[in-house]
Enzyme design. Structure first.
Site, PDB file in Angstrom:
ATOM      1  N   ARG A  37      -1.279  -3.446  -0.158  1.00  0.00           N
ATOM      2  CA  ARG A  37      -2.520  -3.218  -1.154  1.00  0.00           C
ATOM      3  C   ARG A  37      -3.816  -2.984  -0.310  1.00  0.00           C
ATOM      4  O   ARG A  37      -4.132  -1.873  -0.821  1.00  0.00           O
ATOM      5  CB  ARG A  37      -2.467  -4.745  -1.863  1.00  0.00           C
ATOM      6  CG  ARG A  37      -1.918  -4.928  -2.941  1.00  0.00           C
ATOM      7  CD  ARG A  37      -1.567  -6.406  -3.047  1.00  0.00           C
ATOM      8  NE  ARG A  37      -0.690  -6.914  -2.001  1.00  0.00           N
ATOM      9  CZ  ARG A  37       0.652  -6.726  -1.898  1.00  0.00           C
ATOM     10  NH1 ARG A  37       1.174  -6.327  -2.885  1.00  0.00           N
ATOM     11  NH2 ARG A  37       1.000  -7.235  -0.886  1.00  0.00           N
ATOM     12  N   THR A  38      -4.015  -3.537   0.605  1.00  0.00           N
ATOM     13  CA  THR A  38      -5.574  -3.443   1.090  1.00  0.00           C
ATOM     14  C   THR A  38      -5.757  -2.071   1.806  1.00  0.00           C
ATOM     15  O   THR A  38      -6.552  -1.262   1.515  1.00  0.00           O
ATOM     16  CB  THR A  38      -5.719  -4.740   2.121  1.00  0.00           C
ATOM     17  OG1 THR A  38      -5.503  -6.011   1.597  1.00  0.00           O
ATOM     18  CG2 THR A  38      -7.438  -4.518   2.519  1.00  0.00           C
ATOM     19  N   LYS A  94      -1.987  -0.717  24.688  1.00  0.00           N
ATOM     20  CA  LYS A  94      -2.199  -0.469  26.236  1.00  0.00           C
ATOM     21  C   LYS A  94      -3.173  -1.210  26.681  1.00  0.00           C
ATOM     22  O   LYS A  94      -3.441  -1.154  27.639  1.00  0.00           O
ATOM     23  CB  LYS A  94      -2.340   1.018  26.412  1.00  0.00           C
ATOM     24  CG  LYS A  94      -1.347   2.132  25.860  1.00  0.00           C
ATOM     25  CD  LYS A  94      -2.120   3.387  26.124  1.00  0.00           C
ATOM     26  CE  LYS A  94      -1.508   4.376  25.058  1.00  0.00           C
ATOM     27  NZ  LYS A  94      -2.456   5.616  25.076  1.00  0.00           N
ATOM     28  N   ARG A 154      -8.087  -4.634   9.659  1.00  0.00           N
ATOM     29  CA  ARG A 154      -7.534  -5.716   9.524  1.00  0.00           C
ATOM     30  C   ARG A 154      -6.835  -6.157  11.124  1.00  0.00           C
ATOM     31  O   ARG A 154      -6.512  -5.110  11.889  1.00  0.00           O
ATOM     32  CB  ARG A 154      -6.217  -5.693   8.697  1.00  0.00           C
ATOM     33  CG  ARG A 154      -5.323  -6.979   8.729  1.00  0.00           C
ATOM     34  CD  ARG A 154      -4.392  -6.829   7.599  1.00  0.00           C
ATOM     35  NE  ARG A 154      -5.012  -7.234   6.220  1.00  0.00           N
ATOM     36  CZ  ARG A 154      -4.450  -7.206   5.297  1.00  0.00           C
ATOM     37  NH1 ARG A 154      -3.106  -7.252   5.163  1.00  0.00           N
ATOM     38  NH2 ARG A 154      -4.987  -7.661   3.976  1.00  0.00           N
ATOM     39  N   HIS A 210     -11.532 -12.537   4.001  1.00  0.00           N
ATOM     40  CA  HIS A 210     -10.861 -11.389   3.214  1.00  0.00           C
ATOM     41  C   HIS A 210     -11.834 -11.041   2.049  1.00  0.00           C
ATOM     42  O   HIS A 210     -11.320 -11.088   1.246  1.00  0.00           O
ATOM     43  CB  HIS A 210      -9.263 -11.431   2.799  1.00  0.00           C
ATOM     44  CG  HIS A 210      -8.577 -10.424   2.582  1.00  0.00           C
ATOM     45  ND1 HIS A 210      -9.197  -9.050   2.321  1.00  0.00           N
ATOM     46  CD2 HIS A 210      -7.207 -10.301   2.428  1.00  0.00           C
ATOM     47  CE1 HIS A 210      -8.295  -8.260   2.239  1.00  0.00           C
ATOM     48  NE2 HIS A 210      -7.066  -8.924   2.149  1.00  0.00           N
TER      49      HIS A 210
END
Ligand code: CP
Length: 360
Positions: free
Chosen positions: A51-52, A80, A101, A129
């Site tokens: 969703r986000t 890396k 995120r 959030h």
């Protein structure tokens, strides 16, 4: 220029303005279709999302802009060993705004201090959030017709559920809010919400373990998933995972005018039979997320254009002689990141890490 790390960085007036913009976008989408022409959104997702990430990308495309980014750490140079701060500096060369995120708490904050473009926290570990909360606020406003004088039940994983933390922070600022916190004792809300938000602002709340006993008094029921990926002990997750399942029998005990929200994904905590109940608002909530992200992108890009200089942090109350012991904090892994604490309660001598808000 402003970023968005916590919902508390937006005033109630700004929240109301974002909701008004989102409602205007819903009513007049054609008026917004070129607002972000030639602008680029970078979605930097170091953790899975449906969703986000996709609603951010849909939001930018519907504003006439473009999107670039990655959907897992493995396909970025984080694999890396590149730091969050360096990643943010590099992406600032290619895009106009970032949605990030990350599994480490405070990572988007670190990015926002390094980037020269706005950074939006799209979920940091079990911490915050804020754009999910924007979706939640628009949904409550559209479903209930108001954001004041509501009794809100939050049910499930209140310890690791970052959406719950941001929702409590936001709704605590609307008059007449009461919370019913429904969770097993192992998954109660953390101290930074209990003391910094509920106790400090004298918000009425009760804590119970039975959904059946609480559901009749709720205007909003906010269900959450038990967050498997945040548990150190898989057996503890297995023991707690089915603590709450909302089914049609329990819905019979609820008010006729209640609405059911869930940030999704659901695993098992809402029976699919509840989906046909008109009070089930969670799929409408996911759509509302796109409109609120459109409103937020517009706001932050307009502010960055007016004032491209990054907001300064208040260094007055910072303390440097403590160490964060939260293994999920970004300060545990980011190269040469200073340990910084802020005193949040002088009388009780409480200091909290500026990245993850855990006590030091
Ligand atoms: N609500 C939410 O954050 O969903 P995703 O994990 O799919 O983005």
């Amino acid at each position: 220029m402003r970023s968005l790390n916590s919902i508390l960085e937006l005033s109630v007036e700004e929240l109301d303005q974002l909701i008004a913009t989102a409602k205007d976008i819903i009513a007049h989408p054609e008026a917004y279709q070129d607002k972000c022409a030639h602008k680029k959104l970078a979605t930097l997702f170091f953790e899975p999302s449906t969703r986000t990430r996709l609603s951010f990308e849909a939001a930018m495309l519907e504003l006439g802009g473009s999107v670039l980014g990655f959907s897992e750490a493995a396909s970025s140079s984080a694999s890396k060993g590149e730091s969050v701060a360096d990643t943010a500096k590099i992406i600032s060369c290619y895009a106009d705004i970032i949605a990030m995120r990350h599994p480490k708490e405070g990572a988007p904050y670190v990015a926002s201090r390094a980037a020269t473009i706005p950074v939006i926290n799209a979920g940091d570990g079990g911490h915050n959030h804020p754009t999910q909360t924007l979706a939640d606020l628009l949904t409550i406003s559209r479903e209930m017709g108001r954001l004041e004088n509501l009794t809100i039940g939050v049910c499930g994983d209140l310890k690791y559920g970052r959406t719950v933390h941001s929702l409590i922070e936001a709704m605590s600022r609307y008059p007449g809010t009461k919370f019913v916190l429904i969770s097993p004792k192992e998954l109660k809300i953390p101290g930074f919400i209990r003391y910094n938000v509920l106790e400090r602002n004298r918000i009425p709340y009760t804590e119970v373990s039975s959904l059946e006993e609480a559901i009749h008094e709720l205007d909003v029921l906010y269900m959450t998933r038990i967050q498997r990926e945040r548990f150190d002990d898989p057996w503890e997750y297995e023991r707690l995972k089915d603590s709450y399942i909302l089914n049609t029998d329990k819905m019979h005990l609820a008010k006729e005018r209640m609405c059911v929200l869930h940030p999704l994904p659901r695993v098992n905590e809402i029976s699919v039979k509840v989906d046909d109940d008109p009070r089930a608002a969670y799929f409408r909530q996911a759509l509302n997320g796109k409109y609120m992200r459109m409103a937020l992108i517009l706001k932050l890009l307009e502010e960055a254009e007016r004032d491209p200089v990054r907001e300064a942090i208040d260094t007055e109350s910072l303390e440097y002689d403590r160490v964060c012991r939260n293994p999920k904090c970004i300060s545990q892994v980011e190269q040469e990141l200073p340990q910084l604490f802020r005193c949040t309660d002088r009388a009780a001598d409480i200091h909290r890490c500026i990245y993850c808000e855990q006590r030091g």
